[in-house]
Design a protein around this motif. Structure first.
Motif, PDB file in Angstrom:
ATOM      1  N   LEU A 159       0.834  -1.201   0.000  1.00  9.40           N
ATOM      2  CA  LEU A 159       0.000   0.000   0.000  1.00  9.40           C
ATOM      3  C   LEU A 159       0.869   1.252   0.000  1.00  9.40           C
ATOM      4  O   LEU A 159       0.589   2.217  -0.719  1.00  9.40           O
ATOM      5  N   GLN A 160       1.963   1.235   0.759  1.00 14.87           N
ATOM      6  CA  GLN A 160       2.878   2.378   0.764  1.00 14.87           C
ATOM      7  C   GLN A 160       3.505   2.584  -0.612  1.00 14.87           C
ATOM      8  O   GLN A 160       3.663   3.723  -1.061  1.00 14.87           O
ATOM      9  N   ALA A 161       3.864   1.506  -1.277  1.00 16.09           N
ATOM     10  CA  ALA A 161       4.465   1.625  -2.611  1.00 16.09           C
ATOM     11  C   ALA A 161       3.467   2.199  -3.604  1.00 16.09           C
ATOM     12  O   ALA A 161       3.800   3.104  -4.388  1.00 16.09           O
ATOM     13  N   VAL A 162       2.234   1.693  -3.588  1.00 16.04           N
ATOM     14  CA  VAL A 162       1.212   2.180  -4.515  1.00 16.04           C
ATOM     15  C   VAL A 162       0.886   3.644  -4.204  1.00 16.04           C
ATOM     16  O   VAL A 162       0.775   4.470  -5.111  1.00 16.04           O
ATOM     17  N   ALA A 163       0.772   3.981  -2.928  1.00 17.56           N
ATOM     18  CA  ALA A 163       0.511   5.372  -2.544  1.00 17.56           C
ATOM     19  C   ALA A 163       1.694   6.262  -2.933  1.00 17.56           C
ATOM     20  O   ALA A 163       1.499   7.423  -3.314  1.00 17.56           O
ATOM     21  N   GLY A 164       2.896   5.722  -2.863  1.00 15.93           N
ATOM     22  CA  GLY A 164       4.071   6.478  -3.289  1.00 15.93           C
ATOM     23  C   GLY A 164       4.012   6.846  -4.762  1.00 15.93           C
ATOM     24  O   GLY A 164       4.429   7.939  -5.157  1.00 15.93           O
ATOM     25  N   VAL A 165       3.488   5.951  -5.568  1.00 16.00           N
ATOM     26  CA  VAL A 165       3.322   6.233  -6.996  1.00 16.00           C
ATOM     27  C   VAL A 165       2.275   7.331  -7.181  1.00 16.00           C
ATOM     28  O   VAL A 165       2.457   8.256  -7.976  1.00 16.00           O
ATOM     29  N   GLU A 166       1.193   7.235  -6.408  1.00 13.65           N
ATOM     30  CA  GLU A 166       0.117   8.212  -6.563  1.00 13.65           C
ATOM     31  C   GLU A 166       0.487   9.587  -6.005  1.00 13.65           C
ATOM     32  O   GLU A 166       0.288  10.605  -6.667  1.00 13.65           O
ATOM     33  N   PHE A 167       1.019   9.613  -4.799  1.00 12.71           N
ATOM     34  CA  PHE A 167       1.224  10.890  -4.124  1.00 12.71           C
ATOM     35  C   PHE A 167       2.654  11.415  -4.199  1.00 12.71           C
ATOM     36  O   PHE A 167       2.895  12.588  -3.916  1.00 12.71           O
ATOM     37  N   GLY A 168       3.606  10.572  -4.566  1.00 14.08           N
ATOM     38  CA  GLY A 168       4.997  11.001  -4.649  1.00 14.08           C
ATOM     39  C   GLY A 168       5.212  12.229  -5.511  1.00 14.08           C
ATOM     40  O   GLY A 168       5.863  13.187  -5.071  1.00 14.08           O
ATOM     41  N   PRO A 169       4.667  12.259  -6.728  1.00 12.12           N
ATOM     42  CA  PRO A 169       4.880  13.430  -7.580  1.00 12.12           C
ATOM     43  C   PRO A 169       4.283  14.722  -7.008  1.00 12.12           C
ATOM     44  O   PRO A 169       4.745  15.804  -7.297  1.00 12.12           O
ATOM     45  N   VAL A 170       3.252  14.594  -6.181  1.00 13.16           N
ATOM     46  CA  VAL A 170       2.612  15.767  -5.592  1.00 13.16           C
ATOM     47  C   VAL A 170       3.411  16.275  -4.391  1.00 13.16           C
ATOM     48  O   VAL A 170       3.537  17.479  -4.179  1.00 13.16           O
ATOM     49  N   LEU A 171       3.939  15.356  -3.606  1.00 11.55           N
ATOM     50  CA  LEU A 171       4.598  15.715  -2.354  1.00 11.55           C
ATOM     51  C   LEU A 171       6.109  15.882  -2.471  1.00 11.55           C
ATOM     52  O   LEU A 171       6.739  16.407  -1.566  1.00 11.55           O
ATOM     53  N   SER A 172       6.677  15.429  -3.567  1.00 12.20           N
ATOM     54  CA  SER A 172       8.126  15.468  -3.708  1.00 12.20           C
ATOM     55  C   SER A 172       8.487  15.554  -5.185  1.00 12.20           C
ATOM     56  O   SER A 172       7.711  15.153  -6.051  1.00 12.20           O
TER      57      SER A 172
END
Length: 136
Positions: free
Chosen positions: A26-39
Motif C-alpha cells: 500500500l505504501q508503494a502504490v501510494a508512493g506512486v500516486e502521491f509522490g509526484p505531488v509531495l516530492s
C-alpha cells in the motif's frame, strides 16, 4: 458469515507476514500516486519492479498455504488486471483494487488472495513500464 481478526486456521506468523506485505505494498502504490505531488522525486521503475517481485513471491506463498502450488499466478494476475482496466485503463486503480480485495479476503481467501496479489504485482510492473518482464 462472521468476520474475525484472525481466522482460526491461520498461523499468527503467517498472518503478520501477510499484513506486513499488504501495508508495504500500500505504501508503494501510494508512493506512486502521491509522490509526484509531495516530492520532486519519483519511485524509480526498478524499485517498482522489485516491489512487484516481492508481492508476487507473497502471492506464491499464499497459494502454497492454500495447497495450490501449481497455479499459474502470473497469467491469472495479468488476466484479472486486463479485466480491471477494460473499463478505465488505470493501472493505479487496478493496483488499489487488487490490494484492497486481497486485504479484505486475507489469508483465508487462499488462491483468490494469491491471484489478487499477483494482479497488484502486474499493475506495479505496468506502472514501472516493465510489464513484459514478469519473473516466475
Amino acid at each position: 458469515m462472521t468476520v474475525s481478526a484472525v481466522p482460526p486456521s491461520v498461523d499468527v506468523h503467517n498472518q503478520q507476514t501477510f499484513e506486513t506485505c499488504i501495508a508495504l505494498t500500500l505504501q508503494a502504490v501510494a508512493g506512486v500516486e502521491f509522490g509526484p505531488v509531495l516530492s520532486s522525486t519519483r519511485l524509480p521503475g526498478a524499485m517498482l519492479v522489485q516491489f512487484a517481485e516481492q508481492v508476487e513471491r507473497h502471492a506464491r506463498e499464499v497459494a502454497a498455504l492454500a495447497g495450490e502450488r501449481d497455479l499459474d499466478l502470473p497469467s491469472l494476475g495479468a488476466g484479472y488486471y486486463q479485466q480491471l482496466i477494460a473499463g478505465r485503463d488505470d493501472p493505479l486503480q487496478a493496483a488499489y483494487h487488487g490490494l484492497h480485495a486481497a486485504a479484505f479476503l486475507g489469508l483465508s481467501g487462499g488462491a483468490t488472495t494469491a491471484m489478487l496479489l499477483s494482479t497488484v504485482g502486474y499493475a506495479l510492473r505496468v506502472l514501472a513500464g516493465a510489464e513484459d518482464r514478469v519473473c516466475h
